[in-house]
Scaffold this active site. Structure first.
Site, short mmCIF file in Angstrom:
data_model
loop_
_atom_site.label_atom_id
_atom_site.label_comp_id
_atom_site.label_asym_id
_atom_site.label_seq_id
_atom_site.Cartn_x
_atom_site.Cartn_y
_atom_site.Cartn_z
CE LYS A 1 0.55 1.58 14.78
NZ LYS A 1 0.41 2.05 13.40
CD GLU B 1 -1.12 0.52 3.70
OE1 GLU B 1 -1.65 1.64 3.63
OE2 GLU B 1 -1.28 -0.23 4.67
N1 PSU Z 1 -2.91 1.34 10.59
C1 PSU Z 1 -1.59 1.49 10.76
N2 PSU Z 1 -0.88 2.20 9.84
C2 PSU Z 1 -1.49 2.77 8.75
C3 PSU Z 1 -2.89 2.58 8.58
C4 PSU Z 1 -3.55 1.86 9.51
O1 PSU Z 1 -1.04 0.99 11.74
O2 PSU Z 1 -0.81 3.42 7.94
C5 PSU Z 1 -3.58 3.11 7.34
C6 PSU Z 1 -3.82 1.96 6.33
O3 PSU Z 1 -3.68 2.44 5.02
C7 PSU Z 1 -5.27 1.57 6.59
C8 PSU Z 1 -5.87 2.94 6.90
O4 PSU Z 1 -5.89 0.95 5.50
O5 PSU Z 1 -4.87 3.62 7.66
C9 PSU Z 1 -7.15 2.82 7.68
O6 PSU Z 1 -7.73 4.08 7.77
P1 PSU Z 1 -9.28 4.25 8.13
O7 PSU Z 1 -9.39 3.94 9.60
O8 PSU Z 1 -9.58 5.70 7.82
O9 PSU Z 1 -10.04 3.29 7.26
#
Ligand code: PSU
Ligand code: MN
Length: 308
Positions: free
Chosen positions: A157, A25
């Site tokens: 996390k 990603e």
């Molecule tokens: N969790 C992490 N690092 C990240 C992300 C999530 O530990 O960089 C990023 C990933 O790209 C994940 C996104 O798909 O955040 C999720 O965001 P949201 O909660 O807005 O869907």
């Protein structure tokens, strides 16, 4: 080859030949890690995949074009760009229609990987259900329910509500496979105390399950969880304290929606200084290596129909 996608020559050739490719990603680069660690880590993940004998394809939207495979110059450019749209499912068309740069999240990367015929994707942590906000459910979880990609990660996390995150994965029909662990890792730490659906010992065994899902044609994704390497894990108390504080600060500063995850990630990194960074880099490289092994093990299996 899907005509909406733009491939590097190397990835185009590998996909045509049916070789092992692992998707990566780009939100990690633009919204997950600070410069220059973001660029260094992205390149180190690509290297780990090559060393294991597969090819890395980092995905992003550049000037409205969906890219499958980035050059190191592309990665530098994205890391330095003033504005890059964070692209989950709902955002891809916006970035493309308006010719913007977009970084793909887990959901966005799954969509692009599937369009390209890639079956395995490595990252650090997926999005989930936010603590105290049970209706803020990451689009990652819904995508896992509807797109047949194996996502190799270190769980999520604990800024998130992990029990509720597992519940949503169950509802979406997503198998959670622990590679060498019987419980869900919590990113910086190896154990959340929450059980996975099955524990396997090797990338090959994980590949057997992914191949079976492909043959059944049910079109759901699979989550393969790999704990952070032992010596690099963060002490649980330090991780928890930083996460609790960062989440409370996000709340009191009125941070909402897609800004919550990047905000909390940055604060946790500040609060734990070098420690979280070390865990982060170690698990990302380890997951990239593991995903490559799974992609290689998937090669001999009959490939499902790919909508090219
Ligand atoms: N969790 C992490 N690092 C990240 C992300 C999530 O530990 O960089 C990023 C990933 O790209 C994940 C996104 O798909 O955040 C999720 O965001 P949201 O909660 O807005 O869907
Ligand atoms: Mn979210």
């Amino acid at each position: 080859m899907n005509s909406h996608l733009h491939y590097t020559p190397e990835i185009r050739q590998a996909l045509e030949a049916g070789s092992a490719v692992v998707a990566l990603e780009s939100t990690l680069i633009t919204h997950g890690l600070p410069y220059p660690i973001n660029v260094e880590t992205a390149l180190a993940m690509e290297n780990a995949i090559r060393q294991a004998g597969a090819l890395p394809a980092t995905t992003a939207v550049l000037n409205g074009e969906i890219r499958v495979g980035l050059t190191s110059d592309d990665i530098e450019m994205l890391a330095a760009a003033d504005y890059v749209r964070k692209c989950s499912r709902r955002d891809l068309a916006i970035a493309i229609g308006l010719r913007q740069h977009g970084a793909t999240t887990v959901a966005g990367t799954m969509i692009v990987a599937h369009m390209a015929g890639i079956r395995v994707f490595a990252t650090g942590g997926i999005g989930g259900v936010h603590r105290g906000h049970p209706f803020d459910v990451s689009a990652d979880l819904i995508e896992l329910g509807r797109t047949p990609i194996a996502v190799v990660c270190s769980g999520a996390k604990s800024i998130l509500d992990l029990p509720l995150t597992l519940e949503v994965l169950e509802t979406q029909g997503v198998p959670v496979i622990g590679l060498g662990t019987d419980n869900l890792p919590a990113f910086y730490t190896r154990n959340s105390g929450l059980p996975v659906d099955v524990c396997v010992d090797s990338p090959e065994q994980a590949a057997e399950i992914i191949a079976a899902a492909g043959r059944l044609g049910m079109n759901h994704g699979t989550l393969v969880v790999v704990p952070v390497p032992d010596g690099d894990a963060l002490p649980v108390e330090i991780a928890e304290e930083a996460i609790t504080r960062a989440t409370a600060e996000a709340e009191s500063n009125g941070i909402t929606g897609k800004l919550v995850t990047p905000y909390v990630l940055a604060r946790v990194a500040d609060l734990t200084e070098g420690l979280s960074r070390r865990a982060n880099t170690a698990l990302l490289i380890n997951n990239a290596h593991t995903a490559a092994k799974i992609a290689l093990a998937l090669q001999p299996h009959d490939t499902p129909e790919i909508p090219l």
